[in-house]
Design an enzyme around this catalytic site. Structure first.
Site, PDB file in Angstrom:
ATOM      1  N   VAL A   1       0.283  14.185  -1.059  1.00  0.00           N
ATOM      2  CA  VAL A   1      -0.233  15.371  -1.753  1.00  0.00           C
ATOM      3  C   VAL A   1       0.032  16.642  -0.948  1.00  0.00           C
ATOM      4  O   VAL A   1      -0.092  17.740  -1.457  1.00  0.00           O
ATOM      5  CB  VAL A   1      -1.748  15.237  -2.035  1.00  0.00           C
ATOM      6  CG1 VAL A   1      -2.003  14.102  -2.995  1.00  0.00           C
ATOM      7  CG2 VAL A   1      -2.522  15.026  -0.743  1.00  0.00           C
TER       8      VAL A   1
ATOM      9  N   VAL B   1      -2.645  -7.971   5.932  1.00  0.00           N
ATOM     10  CA  VAL B   1      -3.749  -8.609   6.647  1.00  0.00           C
ATOM     11  C   VAL B   1      -4.764  -9.128   5.638  1.00  0.00           C
ATOM     12  O   VAL B   1      -5.295  -8.364   4.826  1.00  0.00           O
ATOM     13  CB  VAL B   1      -4.414  -7.619   7.622  1.00  0.00           C
ATOM     14  CG1 VAL B   1      -5.647  -8.257   8.265  1.00  0.00           C
ATOM     15  CG2 VAL B   1      -3.423  -7.185   8.694  1.00  0.00           C
TER      16      VAL B   1
ATOM     17  N   LYS C   1       3.003  26.768   9.334  1.00  0.00           N
ATOM     18  CA  LYS C   1       1.671  27.253   8.971  1.00  0.00           C
ATOM     19  C   LYS C   1       1.144  28.127  10.100  1.00  0.00           C
ATOM     20  O   LYS C   1       1.102  27.698  11.258  1.00  0.00           O
ATOM     21  CB  LYS C   1       0.721  26.072   8.743  1.00  0.00           C
ATOM     22  CG  LYS C   1      -0.731  26.476   8.534  1.00  0.00           C
ATOM     23  CD  LYS C   1      -1.639  25.260   8.499  1.00  0.00           C
ATOM     24  CE  LYS C   1      -3.103  25.679   8.465  1.00  0.00           C
ATOM     25  NZ  LYS C   1      -4.018  24.521   8.525  1.00  0.00           N
TER      26      LYS C   1
ATOM     27  N   ILE D   1       0.852  -1.198   0.000  1.00  0.00           N
ATOM     28  CA  ILE D   1       0.000   0.000   0.000  1.00  0.00           C
ATOM     29  C   ILE D   1       0.881   1.237   0.000  1.00  0.00           C
ATOM     30  O   ILE D   1       1.588   1.514   0.965  1.00  0.00           O
ATOM     31  CB  ILE D   1      -0.939   0.007   1.214  1.00  0.00           C
ATOM     32  CG1 ILE D   1      -1.890  -1.199   1.133  1.00  0.00           C
ATOM     33  CG2 ILE D   1      -1.739   1.309   1.253  1.00  0.00           C
ATOM     34  CD1 ILE D   1      -2.835  -1.306   2.312  1.00  0.00           C
TER      35      ILE D   1
ATOM     36  N   THR E   1      -8.866  19.387   9.399  1.00  0.00           N
ATOM     37  CA  THR E   1      -9.537  18.500  10.345  1.00  0.00           C
ATOM     38  C   THR E   1      -8.940  17.096  10.388  1.00  0.00           C
ATOM     39  O   THR E   1      -9.032  16.427  11.423  1.00  0.00           O
ATOM     40  CB  THR E   1     -11.022  18.391   9.989  1.00  0.00           C
ATOM     41  OG1 THR E   1     -11.144  18.009   8.608  1.00  0.00           O
ATOM     42  CG2 THR E   1     -11.727  19.711  10.204  1.00  0.00           C
TER      43      THR E   1
END
Length: 524
Positions: A50, A193, A81, A45, A355
């Site tokens: 980005v 898995v 930031k 994976i 968030t």
């Protein structure tokens, strides 16, 4: 009574490794007598870097796990930031009126014993045309002059300006993995898995991997992302969609190089409203991370990519675009039996106001501090965890929706639909109704359930040009001359701070250079 001895985190990435590091540090996992923290991640994976933006809480999290700030900057290709610059959220481009506002991370200035400046700003004590953020904080002035939020002499994760970070998510996960294994006692399994098996009580008995066979633990942490392999597939914890409130459910992203190696790096996220959503644009050390978050109900994927490439201009020509699907919402049961979800496995709210990682931090913090020493106490811990997470999600969704429903844009169905009262939560409608006659106050918020400070609500509310009529209460604010002087002092302080704070890019490069020099000196 069965003591909790082992936690297995399933999935790597930012969620997995941040949870592993924080938990391992908190339980002192390097001691073999303590709770052991294991993580299993697949070699197949890949992670898409980005570009991620964070909330100021990340500084406390990184300090808590003991990650050196300079090492973090180098490993995650991170920058600083200091807030969010919103463009065209209030009105469409070309419309008369301000075309942007700034949400700084610094709280509004208030001299000890001095007046709360918000009511005086509302009553016109600040210079005409001065936004609330500019009137009560010097931070927007400093970022406009490309200043960093701190100086080389400041301690790790400390500085005069409140701040967070931008970084490459894939690189961040790697530096966390190194730190977790080298320093904190996290045991890593590189394996895929294949399935999850339950016991006779419906709890997870084991996960079965292709490479290492069975892996067992007392508590399983699902960090498998939107798949929710454990919490969704195995434990069947339902997902509560909030797409009726927040419409965005797609993103298209591109990694954009700088035009020149020494291009200035904005120390803020740029959020530019578009016809069916908004574009994020953040500056990393060597490139920009940018993407268009949009609603598939209001545009097509092809049209979204066209709008996004138009935003990027020549900088995006010939670059590959990545398309991402998601749904806003959460699982009311993040924690079910001996399985707890952290990150996207538990829920997702579009990345406006950063968030994503903030919710990972929250879940990790709650998990760590509610972690039962006795597995028989799992149900009580889970109930407390779920109540806290649901309350946080609902309040975050209110805050994000406020950005949309206060817009004056009526140039596309997306913006029109966002002002439909049917799409605005009753809890938010009640807040806005109160704030027509008085400004937001800390008593409007339950601190342990809020991600955003009172000042964040104030900055966005008045950045979106919300009207609070304090005229009937003018006599309650007799210190107009004092307030005018306070506003002038803030402006003067900003000018003085220009000489104290370094250029943002130069500071980041200095911090990275110092780390490399230190590493060479000790032969690392």
């Amino acid at each position: 009574m069965a003591r909790l001895k082992k936690v297995l985190i399933v999935g790597g990435g930012t969620a997995g490794w941040l949870a592993a590091c924080y938990l391992a540090k908190a339980v002192n996992a390097v001691d073999p007598r303590s709770v052991q923290v294991h993580l299993v991640e697949s070699p197949d994976i890949g992670l898409l870097g980005v570009g991620e933006a964070t909330f100021p809480s990340i500084r406390g999290t990184l300090a808590a796990i003991g990650l050196d700030e300079r090492r973090f900057l180098v490993g995650a290709t991170a920058t600083y930031k200091q807030g969010i610059h919103y463009r065209h959220w209030v009105r469409p481009p070309g419309t008369p009126g301000p075309d942007h506002f700034f949400h700084p991370f610094n709280a509004p200035s208030q001299r000890p014993g001095g007046p709360d400046l918000l009511p005086y700003w509302l009553l016109g004590a600040a210079p005409e045309g001065t936004s609330f953020a500019d009137a009560v904080s010097m931070q927007s002035f400093l970022v406009d002059h490309s200043r960093a939020p701190k100086r080389p002499k400041d301690a790790d994760y400390q500085g005069p300006m409140n701040h967070a970070f931008h970084f490459d998510a894939a690189c961040f996960a790697r530096v966390l993995a190194e730190h977790g294994q080298e320093t904190l006692g996290v045991v890593r399994h590189v394996a895929t898995v294949e399935r999850t098996e339950l016991d006779e009580h419906g709890a997870i008995a084991r996960v079965v991997t292709k490479e290492e066979g069975e892996l067992t633990a007392d508590l399983y942490v699902d960090c498998t992302g939107l798949r929710g392999m454990l919490i969704g597939n195995a434990m069947q914890s339902p997902f509560r969609s909030r797409a009726d409130v927040l419409f965005a459910d797609r993103a298209v992203a591109i990694q954009v190089p700088y035009e020149t190696p020494d291009a200035p790096i904005p120390s803020y996220t740029i959020s530019t409203a578009q016809e069916a959503g908004w574009v994020w644009d953040i500056g990393l050390q060597k490139r920009r991370g940018s993407g268009y978050v949009y609603s598939s109900r209001h545009t097509t994927d092809d049209r979204a990519e066209e709008v996004f490439r138009r935003y990027l201009g020549k900088a995006g020509e010939g670059l590959k675009a990545f398309h991402i699907k998601f749904e806003t919402g959460y699982r009311p049961e993040h924690w079910r039996k001996n399985c707890v979800a952290v990150g996207l496995a538990g829920g997702f709210v579009e990345p406006l106001e950063s968030t994503g990682i903030a919710l990972i931090e929250l879940a990790t913090y709650l998990l760590t501090h509610l972690l039962p020493g006795d597995t028989d106490d799992m149900e009580s811990a889970a109930r407390h965890f779920n109540e806290m997470m649901v309350a946080r999600y609902d309040r975050i969704i209110d805050f994000i929706k406020m950005h949309y429903c206060l817009s004056q844009r009526r140039d596309s169905p997306f913006w029109i639909d966002n002002t439909d009262p049917a799409s605005i939560p009753q809890t938010l409608q009640e807040k806005l109704e109160k704030w027509k006659l008085r400004p937001p106050h800390r008593l409007d918020f339950v601190s342990d359930l809020e991600m955003f400070m009172t000042s964040s609500w104030q900055y966005v509310l008045y950045g979106m040009e919300f009207r609070t009529d304090l005229e009937p209460m003018r006599s309650a604010y007799p210190d107009m001359d004092v307030a005018r002087k306070e506003f002038a002092v803030i402006r003067q302080a900003g000018s003085l701070a220009l000489d104290d704070l370094p250029d943002h890019r130069a500071f980041v490069e200095q911090m990275c250079r110092e780390h490399r020099q230190r590493s060479e000196a000790v032969g690392v």
